[in-house]
Design an enzyme around this catalytic site. Sequence first.
Site, PDB file in Angstrom:
ATOM      1  N   GLU A  50       0.852  -1.134  -0.053  1.00 33.10           N
ATOM      2  CA  GLU A  50       0.095  -0.169  -0.161  1.00 33.10           C
ATOM      3  C   GLU A  50       1.065   1.358   0.154  1.00 33.10           C
ATOM      4  O   GLU A  50       2.033   1.569   0.835  1.00 33.10           O
ATOM      5  CB  GLU A  50      -0.968  -0.133   1.329  1.00 33.10           C
ATOM      6  CG  GLU A  50      -1.810   1.238   1.388  1.00 33.10           C
ATOM      7  CD  GLU A  50      -2.337   1.609   0.190  1.00 33.10           C
ATOM      8  OE1 GLU A  50      -2.432   2.823  -0.351  1.00 33.10           O
ATOM      9  OE2 GLU A  50      -3.244   0.847  -0.124  1.00 33.10           O
ATOM     10  N   ALA A  63     -22.525  -0.078  -0.743  1.00 33.80           N
ATOM     11  CA  ALA A  63     -23.330  -1.271  -0.732  1.00 33.80           C
ATOM     12  C   ALA A  63     -22.888  -2.507  -1.280  1.00 33.80           C
ATOM     13  O   ALA A  63     -22.416  -2.278  -2.535  1.00 33.80           O
ATOM     14  CB  ALA A  63     -24.856  -0.715  -1.033  1.00 33.80           C
ATOM     15  N   ARG A 132     -17.806   2.689   4.292  1.00 38.10           N
ATOM     16  CA  ARG A 132     -16.573   1.982   3.718  1.00 38.10           C
ATOM     17  C   ARG A 132     -15.643   1.716   5.072  1.00 38.10           C
ATOM     18  O   ARG A 132     -15.000   0.710   4.992  1.00 38.10           O
ATOM     19  CB  ARG A 132     -15.854   2.967   2.900  1.00 38.10           C
ATOM     20  CG  ARG A 132     -16.384   2.910   1.534  1.00 38.10           C
ATOM     21  CD  ARG A 132     -16.155   3.958   0.711  1.00 38.10           C
ATOM     22  NE  ARG A 132     -16.720   4.170  -0.696  1.00 38.10           N
ATOM     23  CZ  ARG A 132     -16.449   3.452  -1.741  1.00 38.10           C
ATOM     24  NH1 ARG A 132     -15.189   2.774  -1.792  1.00 38.10           N
ATOM     25  NH2 ARG A 132     -16.988   3.531  -2.896  1.00 38.10           N
ATOM     26  N   ARG A 214     -21.427  14.342  -1.753  1.00 34.90           N
ATOM     27  CA  ARG A 214     -21.776  13.197  -0.889  1.00 34.90           C
ATOM     28  C   ARG A 214     -21.628  13.525   0.547  1.00 34.90           C
ATOM     29  O   ARG A 214     -20.616  14.349   0.913  1.00 34.90           O
ATOM     30  CB  ARG A 214     -21.327  11.593  -0.937  1.00 34.90           C
ATOM     31  CG  ARG A 214     -19.780  11.663  -1.035  1.00 34.90           C
ATOM     32  CD  ARG A 214     -19.480  10.274  -1.439  1.00 34.90           C
ATOM     33  NE  ARG A 214     -18.050  10.233  -1.559  1.00 34.90           N
ATOM     34  CZ  ARG A 214     -17.100   9.248  -2.313  1.00 34.90           C
ATOM     35  NH1 ARG A 214     -17.623   8.213  -2.657  1.00 34.90           N
ATOM     36  NH2 ARG A 214     -15.900   9.130  -1.830  1.00 34.90           N
ATOM     37  N   ASP A 330     -11.541  -1.793  -9.563  1.00 33.69           N
ATOM     38  CA  ASP A 330     -11.551  -0.391 -10.471  1.00 33.69           C
ATOM     39  C   ASP A 330     -10.212  -0.243 -11.123  1.00 33.69           C
ATOM     40  O   ASP A 330     -10.105   0.391 -12.043  1.00 33.69           O
ATOM     41  CB  ASP A 330     -11.443   0.781  -9.468  1.00 33.69           C
ATOM     42  CG  ASP A 330     -12.932   1.153  -8.949  1.00 33.69           C
ATOM     43  OD1 ASP A 330     -13.762   0.493  -9.311  1.00 33.69           O
ATOM     44  OD2 ASP A 330     -13.189   1.816  -7.944  1.00 33.69           O
ATOM     45  N   ALA A 343     -17.976  -1.981  -6.926  1.00 34.44           N
ATOM     46  CA  ALA A 343     -17.121  -2.697  -5.750  1.00 34.44           C
ATOM     47  C   ALA A 343     -17.753  -4.093  -6.071  1.00 34.44           C
ATOM     48  O   ALA A 343     -16.977  -4.903  -5.859  1.00 34.44           O
ATOM     49  CB  ALA A 343     -17.448  -2.291  -4.391  1.00 34.44           C
TER      50      ALA A 343
END
Length: 451
Positions: A50, A63, A132, A214, A330, A343
Amino acid sequence: MGDMQQNSPIGQENDSLQPRLEVSIVGGGIIGVITALGLLHRGMHVTIYERVEKFEEVGAAIAFTGVARECMQRLNPSVLEALARVGRSSPHERQRYWDGFHPRTKESAMQEESSLLFDVPEGDLAYWACLRSHFLNGMVGLLPEGTVQFGKQVVNYTEGGGSDKVVLHFADGTTAGADVVIGCDGIHSATRKLLLGKGHPASNPTYTHKTFFRALVPFPGALAALGADKANDCCIHVGPDAHVISFPTNDGKMYNIFIATHDPQEWSDPYTMTAMSTREELSSALQSWGPHIAEIIGLLPENIIKYGAFDMAENPAPTYASGRVCVAGDAAHASSPFHGAGACMGVEDALVLAELLGHVQSLPVSARPRCLSAALQTYSAVRIERTQWLVQSSRDICDIYQWRYHGTGEDSAKCKAEFDWRGKKIGHFDVDAMVAESRTEYEKLAASAVH
């Protein structure tokens, strides 16, 4: 850290004398961690690289469909258990689509007979929603100590050249080898650029001409704006050049608001998908909408982030794999968020990869390199049509929401028909058939690779 369960690939024995398959995963987001947990469950050695210094997921909601949850269960039951601890299903049997534009009073907006356009069965998709960060943190706790290395930005990889490993090269000058590399590093995937070539059209996503905003707000404000019936459900308001999706989350304590608008202009900076905006800018864009929508916008903070929606619809990747390197989620097929299933496609990817790599792990070490390449080519072939359909359909669905789609316009019956068949394509998917197809195609390719 939790101990991982391990199992043998279906129909194959796991020879304890065989060294474990070594897998490098680039990217520690939700799909990277889900993939890692699926591979660990099959007894592989996994390292996640990462580029940031700690796990980071924004607090927005996500979701997962019933199909995605079935894949989670097959990948590793602990993944589904982690989702169950933080996720919430809709208490309603049908998903309702409301006119957000025409109602002139809040009372008329709350009356079902005047503002409800149509509904579709919730069971088609059977979403569970969560934050998330809550889901990611729950899964991270399942990873064995040392699985993740932070501060590792991939700048290149080499395969062959006398080495039996794929070697990752990092910006800090270090390297790491593995039998196979899976890029789960998102829409701006470095792995995809390296796999396809930086000059390839599919190396970079393109702007969809949609922006979205959002926010999470306290539930009481949504209750006052929409009424109890709407506020306790996933509520979709449609209208010209915009749409609003909202639903309760975090066990009903918070309310998630997602507002998308059409943007005829170009995005100012293609390398930055966010820009600062204001509640006033959003309010101005929807000023002719109903008063209940104005109240919802009023719940947002004064200064908000505007997101540019980018995807790979205009330049889809011709393949998701090359040699012993592949991309997933993605990184392979970045979608705009308007279907709410991007997702979910990544979870399906993870299951196919876990099953195929599980087959390869049972083989003698000398046969693995050729069969790994066959496995990844099979994964690409099995997943490419469905995932790229989703990317284009997500663009289409946004235009349907915003009364811009040429085949529907404002016609509610035509809109409902589009939502019906597209929802069924996502939600009525045969996971068993996908796994069986991947195994059949892999066996064909692996047999030709060996000979």
